[in-house]
Design a protein around this motif. Structure first.
Motif, short mmCIF file in Angstrom:
data_model
loop_
_atom_site.label_atom_id
_atom_site.label_comp_id
_atom_site.label_asym_id
_atom_site.label_seq_id
_atom_site.Cartn_x
_atom_site.Cartn_y
_atom_site.Cartn_z
N ASP A 197 -6.01 -1.67 -4.78
CA ASP A 197 -5.37 -2.17 -3.57
C ASP A 197 -6.35 -3.09 -2.84
O ASP A 197 -7.34 -2.64 -2.29
CB ASP A 197 -4.97 -0.99 -2.68
N GLU A 198 -6.08 -4.37 -2.86
CA GLU A 198 -6.95 -5.38 -2.25
C GLU A 198 -8.41 -5.16 -2.59
O GLU A 198 -9.26 -5.04 -1.70
CB GLU A 198 -6.74 -5.41 -0.73
N THR B 112 0.83 -1.21 0.00
CA THR B 112 0.00 0.00 0.00
C THR B 112 0.87 1.26 0.00
O THR B 112 0.57 2.23 -0.69
CB THR B 112 -0.93 -0.01 1.22
N GLN C 160 -7.42 0.80 -0.67
CA GLN C 160 -7.79 -0.31 0.19
C GLN C 160 -8.98 0.07 1.07
O GLN C 160 -9.93 -0.68 1.22
CB GLN C 160 -6.58 -0.66 1.06
#
Ligand SMILES: Nc1ncnc2c1ncn2[C@@H]1O[C@H](COP(=O)(O)OP(=O)(O)OP(=O)(O)O)[C@@H](O)[C@H]1O
Ligand SMILES: Nc1ncnc2c1ncn2[C@@H]1O[C@H](COP(=O)(O)OP(=O)(O)OP(=O)(O)O)[C@@H](O)[C@H]1O
Ligand SMILES: [Mg+2]
Ligand SMILES: [Mg+2]
Lengths: 305, 315, 347, 508
Positions: D169-170, D48, D90
């Motif tokens: 991100d994820e 991240t 995220q």
């Protein structure tokens, strides 16, 4: 002769009508010589005793001010500094146990009464509006005397009384005055700043209080009951110089007899007030001065009628 | 009862309500902008004082009235800049900075006033805004005198409210400001500067608060008085919440509050006034504000990031 | 501009920055004195002299700090739990009213002080309880309700003082009757105004410190303040904790009013407090909500105010400079305290 | 290798330090046109952080970013957006109180302009939604959307700005499998249109399915780079942790007596989230009950009920007799271990220390406090014990928990609830967002607790996880609960039908 150092301690700014009279008198005494004068304004009652002590410690000779909101503590300070003289506005009587404290108050009911006589003669509708800050004795006393005077010339006069809960909110005082004019009042008793402005805008009349504001409202302010602090202060200064300052009530120095109050000159309204009323004013004034007539001192809260 | 109806139906009552509301509208709009951007501005009371002072002083020194308004605005923006600098990039407590700014702005006004006018024993006057008697319009029964005999500054207040509503809800700038108060991270992620938006909002908002203050010295009255703002700023903070952070509702709230104020002044003269202590009337607007808050509590939407400082790069 | 947290601030930073804030305040004082036509070089000495230069001055400073410690603690307790109590002013007056109600002859010697203190705390707590109930039950924003209640309370006091509680011997001035001697807090030093309320304030600070760091209630209050949802999930009675917080906070604020009346004034007037409730917020935040820090910051605030007020008289500068310097000192100080923990990085 | 002109983005020796910690250590990486690169690594490996540097949220201490051959000015999201980089964070960056359309338009027009018409903007959003299969209502308030819908808004935000490079991100950490499928469909369309994608995930099967290339980080350094076609999930996992991972092997259960019984329990709906509809469920000692289902079908209500947050509206809950009172504290008292769904919001208090978080729900018990006073020494001892026994990687018990990675945070929660030896364990999405190593660890702990005689209720949207761990599987749909299916008695496809609500009509 030694210079007398005066310190003024005021709980409001010096523009405030009441305090302005003390301030002017002190400045005048300074200008006349033999006196030094400094002051602190806007002192919260909580801080009042501290400021008193500070001045005492700094070596002033006379402290003038107002201790209505800090009586007990202020008197303690007086007792603790016996060498300093105090001339303080207070609702209480002087106390022999504190010989260095003399009290005063603005006993200008005489002038208020006379201004009331004129008001009664000038109102067309017989409805008079009165806007006050708080219903404290100093205010009530003058309002009551004014009302008594007005009833002399207008026995059926109706009074609208309001308190705005603030000393410093002219816009609010003005709105309140507007409301009274809507309610039929054509003459206003201007205890607060803002009232004469409303009268001026709506073409009503106003009676001034403590100070003379006719210059600002030439077509509005008919008469004013003026307070003169000079007699009070001068009496105190004389007593100090003579070494005879003692616990005393200087309230009488605000009486008309002593020159402590007066009716402001009619000025722009010269000739516009009915003859009969002016005659009555003159009579009463003479009677007050020679002691054959006294205006009642009534400190109760005035109510609308 | 009939007293009440007489009052409510009178022209002067409604004219008074609008007059009393005018400074509140300016300042409420100012606070609303700040809070929409996520900053609680407790400096409002002091900023109104500095506005009242600066506007009046400028006119007293010879400036035309509108220049006075501008001076008030500039003074307010200056203190807004101080507030914004401390609360936005430095992220200091909005409570402390707000109260500090109130204290500083108030004392600065008094200090400057006393330095400028050391010898006065009676407050000097200026010639304030006069009510605009618009031909024809003022003659419309009821509405004419209520609406068209106000001063230009009252009109400016109403226009200002409309403008604030328009900018906040109809322009990209307003969207960005509102988003900064909802989720600063979202603003940042869209390439905008949270710091810039929040600072801008606080500065402009403070300018409006100051204009609200100047209404007191340039329109409602003609002198500057110590303590004359008298808690109006705090009321505006309540009005913003009352208005659910919406300009239209906040103006309505200001009018309602002012109407209650105008009403209590008049009710003091009715038989009711003889029975109730005057404090009961003075209390009424505050108590009613609280009541109104309770009634609308369910629907109010607080800006989610209000009072939350945003520090870039910190989670 | 960015702020980078500093893991372990150096001692130099921790002392140097606040010192710098003080210096900056002095610089402002000198500048203002210069503008006002006074001698700028004398200001520092006069402020110090006025704040701590004599026994009289020092005790006056402690005196002024007393109510600020109480209101500061009240705010610190509430803010820790993210309960935005802006209403310490109203709670203060509630305590003052009780001091008068019970202190004017209703109760006798050994009982009156402890009973009226407890009753005062209860009254202050009740004043805050209303807004807290509204918050927990209906979600009404307490910033606004507590703020508005200040005005209501002030008017209520004014009503009491012109009505039922008016001193019959007061010549009509709106103030309450005086407390009887047994209901007064004795003075610590004879002849000077400092009273046992100050000692009580110190005890209260220690007590609050113990509660916050050692007690389960303190743990709960902090948890509820930091993350209400997690606290509820963990089984903490969130609303009960908030109510307890309100009781403690309102009670402490009430003690400010109680001690002012019982220790200093001897009676109640509607100008008892020149904004102690609001200043308490500043005091608490300056202390970073730490109870012992509150004592220090209250002393700091009091010293700056008393010192600059005294300086204004000695130097012949308009008295409003005191508030200006107080505000300046506060803003500089919060900034300095923040910068001890963060480093400014210009990118 | 392809033509270097095809490189759309190049990270060159990026280094970023947070105090003593080097989160990114001279990381270099390239992305080509139309390519999908997966960035892998344990929790806290620095993924991240790297993306935040690329997008301008953080400023790198060293190194540079080049987009389409031009250097990107650091610390400036605006520049990144202008260069055609779009990022889905995220933790979503959306303003809940604004509408979808406003969130998308935010910052796309000059602030001083009047702004383009809403209608035009909406038309554009509608077209993008259609083209990329991202159905959302433009006038809906974001706060009322599901997680999956929010993510679509995030992607729309990027597409609306003509992003050529998309960073995710994820993205699937919080999505249901169905939503994840839809997301991949969208991404494939994007790739077809020439977008390049940088993609972070802990779910290796997803990575295998969509990525062209994988870059693996460990402790802030690139430890490997492979073409997906030439590797396997197991190999990637090993590369990430630097060794083999022992996946927990569930032995068959020996179920004991019923510890908790829900009988015809109904709870009220909460907004859009349905309550329970006449749910009957047994939790037995020594058995893991898996609860499958698309999120938002009543799992939250069930978890809240067992956690003590809500009461049954009708029906009964019994544990050694009917429940007298019910609250979170009562649940703890009764020996229920509760692992919450959201460890950040409900599980921990970010600014509290590990010690404080460790005793967050047990502080009132005799061991930790006496007469209303805390025994901080005992509390710290407890935290120390958890740190040691559960291998929580942290500076110490006095550190604030916000400094921990998600996996380590989860381990602390695990220790907190398992140490007292609970009878019943509620595990709500226990491995969400965790890396493969942490997942294996958490799961093995749950199995160990079961073997120790605890009843476990495992709520998860990941069917593989459920099928791997649970001894009995229930499916939830619209608040209704399916019968229990013993391990291995249903295929994934069959369970999927139940999840879509199909079996219930017959069963009801
Ligand atoms: N704002 C910050 N301040 C201080 N340290 C940070 C910050 N952000 C990240 N870190 C540190 O950098 C390391 C890497 O964090 P990062 O968020 O990049 O991990 P990640 O690989 O994304 O983990 P995950 O898979 O859990 O999302 C963390 O271990 C953390 O200690
Ligand atoms: N304020 C902070 N200071 C230092 N490090 C931080 C901070 N916030 C986050 N981190 C670090 O950043 C990393 C990533 O944080 P993040 O919030 O993404 O958690 P995570 O590990 O991904 O867990 P989850 O998957 O549950 O979100 C963590 O490893 C944490 O150590
Ligand atoms: Mg991450
Ligand atoms: Mg994660």
């Amino acid at each position: 002769q030694e210079t007398i150092k005066i310190a003024g301690i005021y709980t409001v700014p010096v523009e405030q009508q009441w305090v302005s009279r003390i301030h002017i008198a002190a400045e005048a005494a300074k200008a006349a010589g033999g006196v030094d004068y400094t002051y602190t304004e806007n002192v919260a009652n909580t801080d009042y005793p501290r400021v008193m002590r500070e001045y005492c410690e700094s070596g002033v000779n006379l402290i003038v001010g107002e201790i209505f909101g800090a009586e007990a503590e202020a008197r303690e300070v007086c007792a603790e500094y016996p060498d300093v003289k105090f001339l303080l506005g207070s609702s209480f009587m002087p106390d022999e146990a504190v010989p260095n404290l003399a009290v005063f108050d603005n006993y200008i009911q005489d002038a208020s009464y006379l201004s009331g006589i004129i008001a009664g003669a000038m109102t067309q509708t017989g409805s008079i509006g009165m806007v006050g800050g708080f219903p404290i004795p100093e205010v009530n006393r003058l309002m009551n005397a004014f009302m008594a005077g007005a009833r002399e010339t207008r026995p059926d006069a109706k009074f609208q009384v309001s308190f705005i809960g603030s000393w410093f909110d002219p816009p609010k005082a003005k709105e309140t005055a507007f409301a009274m004019i809507d309610g039929g009042a054509d003459l206003l008793y201007a205890e607060r700043f803002g009232v004469s402005d409303a009268a001026k805008e709506k073409g009503a009349l106003a009676i001034g209080n403590v100070i003379d504001t006719q210059a600002d409202y030439p077509d509005t302010v008919v008469a004013s009951a003026l307070w003169h602090f000079e007699p009070t202060l001068n009496a105190a200064l004389e007593a100090i110089r003579a070494g005879s300052f003692k616990a005393d009530n200087y309230g009488v120095y605000s009486f008309m007899k002593a020159g402590g109050c007066s009716l402001a000159p009619l000025g722009t309204f010269e000739g516009k007030v009915p003859e009969a009323a002016m005659k009555l004013v003159a009579e009463k004034e003479a009677a007050i001065k020679d002691g054959s007539f006294t205006v009642a001192i009534d400190d109760t809260e005035p109510k609308s009628s | 009862m009939s007293d009440l109806f007489d009052i409510l139906l009178s022209v002067s009552f409604w004219a008074a309500a609008i007059r009393i509301a005018s400074p509140l509208i300016f300042a409420t709009m100012g606070e609303l902008i700040c809070e929409r951007a996520g900053v609680l501005n407790l400096g409002i009371e002091g900023i109104m004082v500095i506005g009242a002072f600066a506007g009046w002083m400028a006119v007293y020194l010879g400036a035309p009235l509108w220049l006075g308004v501008t001076a008030a605005m500039a003074a307010g923006m200056l203190f807004g800049l101080l507030h914004a600098t401390l609360t936005v990039p430095f992220g200091l407590s909005q409570h402390v900075v707000g109260l500090g700014v109130t204290m500083l702005a108030t004392s600065t006004s008094y200090f400057a006033y006393r330095l400028a006018l050391p010898e006065v024993t009676s407050p000097p006057k200026i010639t304030p805004f006069a009510p605009m008697d618009l031909p024809v319009l003022s003659d419309i029964p009821f509405f004419g005198p209520v609406l068209f005999q106000q001063t230009a500054l009252t009109w400016a207040a109403l226009i200002c409210a409309g403008l604030v509503g328009f900018v906040l809800f109809r322009t990209p700038l307003g969207l960005a400001v509102r988003a900064a108060g909802e989720n600063p991270a979202a603003v940042e992620a869209q390439g905008l500067s949270v710091t810039g938006l929040r600072m801008g909002a606080v500065i402009v908002g403070s300018g409006l608060m100051a204009v609200g203050g100047s209404f007191l010295t340039l329109s409602a009255f003609s002198s500057f008085f110590f303590e004359m703002v008298n808690g109006r700023g705090w009321i505006c903070i309540a009005l913003v919440v009352f208005g659910a952070w919406r300009p239209g509702k906040a103006v309505l709230g200001a009018l309602l509050f002012a109407a209650f104020d105008a009403l209590q002044i008049r009710l003091q003269q009715t038989p009711l006034g003889a029975h109730l202590p005057y404090q009961a009337f003075l209390m009424a607007p505050y108590l009613l504000s609280i009541l109104a808050l309770i009634l609308m509590s369910r629907r109010a939407e607080v800006p989610a990031a209000l009072m939350v400082p945003y520090r870039k790069g910190e989670r | 501009m960015r702020l980078d947290p500093i893991a372990a601030p150096s001692l130099r930073r921790q002392i140097g920055l606040p010192a710098l804030a003080l210096l900056a305040t002095i610089a402002v004082a000198m500048m203002l004195a210069l503008i006002a036509g006074a001698n700028p070089l004398a200001t520092l000495g006069l402020i110090a002299k006025g704040a701590v230069g004599s026994k009289f001055a020092a005790l006056e400073t402690l005196n002024r700090a007393t109510p600020l410690i109480f209101t500061g603690l009240a705010v610190a307790v509430a803010f820790r739990a993210k309960l935005w109590n802006i209403g310490a002013e109203a709670q203060l007056y509630a305590g003052a009213i009780v001091a008068v109600l019970l202190g004017t002859g209703v109760l006798g010697a050994p009982l009156v002080l402890p009973v009226s203190a407890l009753a005062a705390m209860l009254a202050g707590a009740l004043v805050l309880l209303g807004p807290v109930m509204l918050k927990t039950r209906l979600g009404v924003d307490e910033v606004v309700t507590t703020l508005l209640l200040n005005f209501v309370m002030l008017l209520f006091v004014s009503y009491l003082l012109e009505g039922p509680m008016k001193d019959p011997m007061g010549m009509g001035w709106p103030k309450s009757a005086a407390l009887v001697k047994e209901a007064r807090l004795p003075r610590i030093v004879d002849g000077l105004r400092l009273h046992w309320g100050f000692a009580l304030a110190l005890i209260a600070a220690v007590a609050v410190w113990v509660i916050q760091t050692r007690s389960t209630l303190g743990f709960e209050m902090r948890a509820v303040g930091q993350n209400r949802e997690a606290a509820r999930f963990a089984g903490m009675p969130v609303n009960v904790v908030l109510v307890k917080t309100a009781l403690l906070s309102g009670g402490l604020a009430a003690l400010a009013g109680w001690s002012e009346v019982a220790g200093l004034k001897g009676h109640l007037s509607s100008d008892l407090s020149p904004g102690f409730g609001y200043t308490g917020i500043i005091v608490a935040m300056l202390a970073l909500l730490h109870p012992l820090g509150v004592v220090l910051s209250a002393l700091f605030v009091a010293a700056i105010f008393v010192g600059s007020d005294s300086m204004s008289r000695a130097a012949g500068v308009p008295t409003y400079i005191a508030d200006m310097l107080l505000a300046t000192a506060l803003l500089f100080m919060v900034l300095a305290l923040m910068l001890t923990r963060y480093r400014v990085v210009w990118k | 290798m392809t033509d270097p002109r095809d490189v759309v983005m190049r990270l060159d020796r990026i280094t970023k330090r947070f105090g003593a910690l080097t989160a990114n250590d001279a990381i270099s990486l390239t992305l080509r046109r139309g390519e999908v690169v997966a960035l892998l690594g344990e929790n806290g490996a620095g993924k991240t952080t790297l993306m935040n540097i690329l997008f301008g949220h953080y400023v790198a201490d060293d190194g540079r970013v080049e987009v389409f051959g031009q250097p990107l000015s650091p610390g400036n999201p605006r520049a990144a957006l202008a260069a055609g980089v779009g990022m889905v964070h995220q933790h979503f960056t959306l303003a809940d109180n604004l509408t979808v359309l406003d969130n998308i338009r935010l910052g796309t027009e000059s602030l001083l302009s009047r702004g383009a018409s809403r209608a035009a903007a909406r038309a554009r959003v509608d077209r993008l939604s259609r083209d990329f299969g991202l159905a959302v209502h433009p006038d809906a308030r974001v706060g009322s959307l599901t997680v999956g819908e929010r993510q679509r808004v995030e992607i729309l935000k990027a597409l609306y700005r003509d992003a050529r490079i998309l960073i995710l991100d994820e993205p699937t950490a919080v999505l249901t499998p169905q939503e994840a499928e839809a997301l991949f469909a969208t991404l494939r369309r994007a790739i077809a249109q020439g977008l390049s994608i940088l993609f972070i995930s802990h779910k290796l099967h997803e990575v295998m399915a969509i990525a062209d290339r994988c870059v693996v980080l460990r402790h802030g350094k690139v430890v490997g780079e492979v073409t997906t076609a030439e590797t396997s999930g197991a190999a990637l996992a090993a590369m990430m942790v630097g060794g083999e991972i022992a996946l927990p092997e569930a032995r068959p259960a020996t179920a004991g007596k019923v510890l908790m019984r829900l009988d015809g329990v109904t709870t009220p709906d909460k907004g859009a989230a349905p309550g329970l509809k006449r749910v009957t469920l047994d939790l037995r000692a020594g058995e893991i009950v898996g609860l499958a289902g698309v999120s938002g079908n009543g799992q939250a209500a069930l978890a809240d009920l067992i956690s003590g947050l809500i009461l049954p509206g009708s029906g009964s809950v019994t544990m050694d007799g009917p429940l007298a009172r019910w609250s979170p504290r009562e649940a703890i008292r009764q020996g229920i271990a509760r692992i919450p769904e959201d460890r950040h919001k409900t599980g921990t208090i970010a600014d509290f220390t590990l010690t404080e978080n460790a005793v967050l729900e047990g502080y009132w018990q005799p061991g930790f406090s006496k007469a209303g006073l805390m025994d901080w020494r005992a509390a710290e001892g407890f935290a120390q014990g958890i740190i040691a026994a559960y291998d929580v990687r942290c500076p110490g018990p006095g550190a604030r928990i916000r400094l921990l990675s998600g996996g380590n945070m989860q381990k602390l929660i695990l220790g907190r609830v398992l140490e007292p030896g609970p009878k019943i364990i509620l595990a709500n999405q226990p491995v969400r967002g965790l890396d493969v190593g942490a997942i294996a660890y958490v799961q093995s702990r749950l199995i160990a607790a079961r073997d120790g005689g605890a009843a476990v209720l495992l709520i998860s949207e990941d069917l593989d996880e459920i099928m791997g761990l649970a001894d009995v599987i229930h499916v939830m749909s619209e608040g209704r609960l399916s019968p229990g299916f013993p391990r291995g008695s249903k295929t994934a496809a069959e369970l999927g039908l139940w999840m879509a609500g199909q079996g219930f009509d017959h069963a009801a």
